[in-house]
Design an enzyme around this catalytic site. Structure first.
Site, short mmCIF file in Angstrom:
data_model
loop_
_atom_site.label_atom_id
_atom_site.label_comp_id
_atom_site.label_asym_id
_atom_site.label_seq_id
_atom_site.Cartn_x
_atom_site.Cartn_y
_atom_site.Cartn_z
N ASP A 13 33.23 35.65 -13.78
CA ASP A 13 32.96 37.01 -13.14
C ASP A 13 31.47 36.83 -12.47
O ASP A 13 30.79 37.87 -12.39
CB ASP A 13 32.83 38.06 -13.99
N LYS A 16 32.07 34.26 -7.93
CA LYS A 16 32.40 33.16 -7.18
C LYS A 16 33.25 33.41 -6.08
O LYS A 16 33.13 32.96 -5.10
CB LYS A 16 33.38 32.32 -8.11
N GLY A 40 39.98 37.08 -11.32
CA GLY A 40 40.03 38.06 -10.43
C GLY A 40 38.60 37.60 -9.59
O GLY A 40 37.47 37.94 -10.11
N HIS A 41 38.69 37.59 -8.26
CA HIS A 41 37.64 37.15 -7.40
C HIS A 41 37.61 38.14 -6.36
O HIS A 41 38.43 38.28 -5.44
CB HIS A 41 37.93 35.82 -6.78
N THR A 42 36.37 38.85 -6.24
CA THR A 42 36.29 39.96 -5.35
C THR A 42 35.64 39.27 -3.99
O THR A 42 34.69 38.66 -4.11
CB THR A 42 35.46 40.85 -5.87
N GLN A 223 37.57 31.02 -13.91
CA GLN A 223 36.83 31.08 -15.11
C GLN A 223 35.53 30.28 -15.04
O GLN A 223 34.87 30.49 -13.88
CB GLN A 223 37.70 30.68 -16.03
N ASP A 332 19.99 41.92 -7.35
CA ASP A 332 19.62 43.42 -6.96
C ASP A 332 19.89 44.22 -8.16
O ASP A 332 19.34 45.49 -8.39
CB ASP A 332 20.43 43.68 -5.74
P1 GDP Z 1 34.43 36.19 -9.69
O1 GDP Z 1 35.38 36.28 -10.71
O2 GDP Z 1 33.28 35.11 -10.08
O3 GDP Z 1 34.97 35.95 -8.33
O4 GDP Z 1 33.45 37.55 -9.70
P2 GDP Z 1 34.22 38.92 -9.72
O5 GDP Z 1 34.54 39.34 -8.32
O6 GDP Z 1 35.02 39.08 -11.04
O7 GDP Z 1 32.88 39.81 -10.14
C1 GDP Z 1 31.69 39.86 -9.40
C2 GDP Z 1 31.57 41.21 -8.96
O8 GDP Z 1 30.13 41.47 -8.55
C3 GDP Z 1 32.33 41.82 -7.63
O9 GDP Z 1 32.44 43.27 -8.06
C4 GDP Z 1 31.28 41.60 -6.60
O10 GDP Z 1 31.64 42.37 -5.60
C5 GDP Z 1 30.15 41.88 -7.09
N1 GDP Z 1 28.98 40.92 -6.40
C6 GDP Z 1 28.88 39.91 -6.16
N2 GDP Z 1 27.54 39.18 -5.88
C7 GDP Z 1 26.86 40.29 -5.98
C8 GDP Z 1 25.59 40.66 -5.90
O11 GDP Z 1 24.86 39.79 -5.25
N3 GDP Z 1 25.19 41.92 -5.84
C9 GDP Z 1 25.93 42.87 -6.50
N4 GDP Z 1 25.55 44.20 -6.65
N5 GDP Z 1 27.37 42.66 -6.60
C10 GDP Z 1 27.71 41.55 -6.36
P1 IMO Z 2 37.30 34.55 -12.89
O1 IMO Z 2 37.81 33.75 -12.42
C1 IMO Z 2 35.92 36.39 -17.24
C2 IMO Z 2 38.61 35.14 -20.32
C3 IMO Z 2 39.38 36.19 -21.12
C4 IMO Z 2 39.68 35.72 -22.62
C5 IMO Z 2 39.81 34.20 -22.37
C6 IMO Z 2 41.25 33.56 -22.40
O2 IMO Z 2 37.41 35.98 -12.49
O3 IMO Z 2 35.83 34.62 -13.33
P2 IMO Z 2 43.21 33.76 -20.66
O4 IMO Z 2 43.99 34.92 -20.06
O5 IMO Z 2 42.65 33.04 -19.87
O6 IMO Z 2 43.96 32.97 -21.69
O7 IMO Z 2 41.86 34.70 -21.53
O8 IMO Z 2 39.22 34.07 -20.97
N1 IMO Z 2 39.02 35.20 -18.90
C7 IMO Z 2 37.97 35.44 -18.01
N2 IMO Z 2 36.84 36.33 -18.04
N3 IMO Z 2 36.61 36.00 -15.66
C8 IMO Z 2 37.80 35.34 -15.57
O9 IMO Z 2 38.22 34.87 -14.38
C9 IMO Z 2 38.56 34.95 -16.94
N4 IMO Z 2 39.80 34.42 -16.76
C10 IMO Z 2 39.86 34.56 -18.37
O10 IMO Z 2 38.90 37.82 -20.95
O11 IMO Z 2 38.14 35.82 -22.87
MG MG Z 3 36.30 37.64 -11.73
#
Ligand code: GDP
Ligand code: IMO
Ligand code: MG
Length: 429
Positions: A13, A16, A40-42, A223, A332
């Site tokens: 998270d 990415k 979960g990629h936003t 991940q 930020d």
């Molecule tokens: P990922 O799994 O690595 O793609 O990340 P996620 O999408 O799960 O979580 C990242 C969160 O941070 C999302 O809600 C993005 O919209 C948000 N985000 C990404 N970059 C920034 C940033 O520079 N500042 C803020 N405030 N939010 C960000």
């Molecule tokens: P992104 O790509 C954060 C964590 C789960 C758990 C462990 C194993 O959005 O960064 P699983 O369901 O993969 O067997 O769970 O890995 N986990 C993540 N944590 N971001 C993710 O994906 C994750 N995908 C799995 O919370 O601790």
């Molecule tokens: Mg994520």
């Protein structure tokens, strides 16, 4: 750069999705190489906000070919649902390519994931319960079912029969869950074949040919380093090779063809699920990071655990992935902190570690005291900054300090979730 791997440098998270989407325009292909819909990629652009679980984050650009590589585990229900949702938003998945060798998540994988977590009780891993671990277990046991098996009903039925002869007793006798029939699963899964068939390909050949033709490929990790099955905080990890090396395993592109590896890190750190987390904050500072950072999971909605940036982890990630660059996100979120701490080592049992310790038990709260260095905050809104020079002096110092501690250039700095809330620094696309 012809081929670039983008990898999470913490526990996931890190942003990415945002960074993949941001730099995708320089690439012809964007490829997922491991994981599944545990990710979960936003991606946010203008009024469009997408939460992608399986389809690569480059999908928003019509000229890009998104590819799901052989190392990914695919839940066909989630895949077809995500394709439909994107279409409803005006985003075409016509160019999506799916590896014929990717493994399929079956309904019993999802049941077993949940049942196993329940069995573990307080020792649970905290999985996303999407069937990821059990699917990779079958892959390693050589009893998995692959995307190409959907092409032939006879083969699909045969493999399913073999699988169910073991899974059903496991479900019924060990976990007290209802069994499946071959017909029941065939009825649900075989119709997916018609949707998936036009997208199926031998993707190793596709990608190697593309590179030979001078095309550019971005490998989008899911991940992260510390969730990697080998290099993460085992057993509190996911079941795939998330590190940069996984891009080769999960696509069939050899290591000599990787030119750049970008590690994504937040300006602090979070973790969702169980497992060690040396800089975890249990106080109001942790709450504040969670609140301002909106730290709730995109896949499961769970609250993410929060803590200060851990430079030991960042250096470890730099080594495990051969990072050439780092993207520092969510800077930020630190806008309103008087002072900011960075962990530069771990103190445990009278010993100070400046590297990842041999024994993971060292990392648990009852054993470890993080060694912190403290930097002044900047108390200013930086979401409008677009160049490094526009950042307040203390924010610049913070980035330069991290860069020095980690030893990798921070070429991208994100100051907000939108595509344009980004600072490029010595970035050569
Ligand atoms: P990922 O799994 O690595 O793609 O990340 P996620 O999408 O799960 O979580 C990242 C969160 O941070 C999302 O809600 C993005 O919209 C948000 N985000 C990404 N970059 C920034 C940033 O520079 N500042 C803020 N405030 N939010 C960000
Ligand atoms: P992104 O790509 C954060 C964590 C789960 C758990 C462990 C194993 O959005 O960064 P699983 O369901 O993969 O067997 O769970 O890995 N986990 C993540 N944590 N971001 C993710 O994906 C994750 N995908 C799995 O919370 O601790
Ligand atoms: Mg994520």
């Amino acid at each position: 750069m012809p081929s670039t791997v983008l990898v999470g440098a913490q526990w996931g998270d890190e942003g990415k999705g945002k960074i993949t989407d941001l730099i995708s325009r320089d690439f012809d292909y964007v490829v997922r190489y491991q994981g599944g819909n545990n990710a979960g990629h936003t991606v946010i652009h203008g009024d469009k906000k997408l939460a992608l679980h399986l389809i690569p984050s480059g999908v928003m650009y019509p000229d890009i070919t998104p590819v799901i590589g052989n190392g990914v585990v695919v839940d066909p229900h989630v895949l077809t649902d995500e394709m439909a949702k994107l279409k409803a938003q005006g985003i075409s998945c016509d160019k999506l390519v799916i590896s014929c060798d990717a493994h399929i998540i079956m309904p019993y994988h999802i049941d077993l994931d949940g049942a196993e977590e329940k069995r573990l009780g307080k020792n649970e891993i905290g999985t996303t319960r999407r069937g990821i671990g059990p699917c990779y277990q079958d892959k390693a046991a050589r009893t998995g079912i692959r995307i190409q098996d959907l092409l032939d009903e006879h083969i699909f039925r045969q493999k399913l029969e073999t699988a169910l002869s073991f899974k059903n007793p496991l479900l019924e006798k060990i976990y007290d869950l209802p069994p499946y029939t071959v017909d029941q699963i065939c009825e649900e899964y075989l119709p997916y074949a018609e949707i998936i068939r036009p997208h199926m390909a031998e993707t190793a050949q596709l990608l190697n040919t593309a590179l030979a033709q001078g095309k550019n490929i971005l490998f989008e990790g899911a991940q992260a380093t510390l969730l990697d099955i080998d290099h993460g905080t085992y057993p509190f990890v996911t079941s795939s090779s998330c590190c940069a090396g996984g891009a080769c395993i999960g696509t069939g592109v050899g290591p000599k063809k990787i030119d750049r590896v970008i590690g994504i890190s937040k300006a602090y750190i979070t973790r969702v699920g169980s497992g060690p987390f040396p800089t975890e904050l249990f106080d109001e500072t942790g709450e504040k990071l969670c609140e301002i950072g909106g730290e709730f999971g995109v896949t499961t909605g769970r609250r993410r655990r929060t803590g200060w940036f851990d430079a030991v982890i960042a250096r470890y990630a730099a080594d495990c992935n051969s990072l050439t660059d780092m993207a520092l996100t969510k800077l930020d979120v630190l806008d309103s902190f008087e002072t900011i701490k960075v962990c530069v080592g771990y103190e445990s049992g009278g010993k100070v570690y400046d590297h990842f310790p041999m024994q993971q038990s060292v990392l648990y709260p009852k054993h470890v005291t993080p060694v912190y260095e403290e930097l002044p905050g900047w108390n200013q809104d930086i979401t409008g900054c677009r160049t490094f020079e526009e950042l307040p002096e203390n924010a610049q110092r913070y980035v330069e300090y991290l860069e020095e501690k980690v030893g990798v250039p921070m070429s991208i700095i994100a100051v907000g979730p939108d595509r344009d809330q980004t600072i490029f620094r010595g970035w050569d696309s």
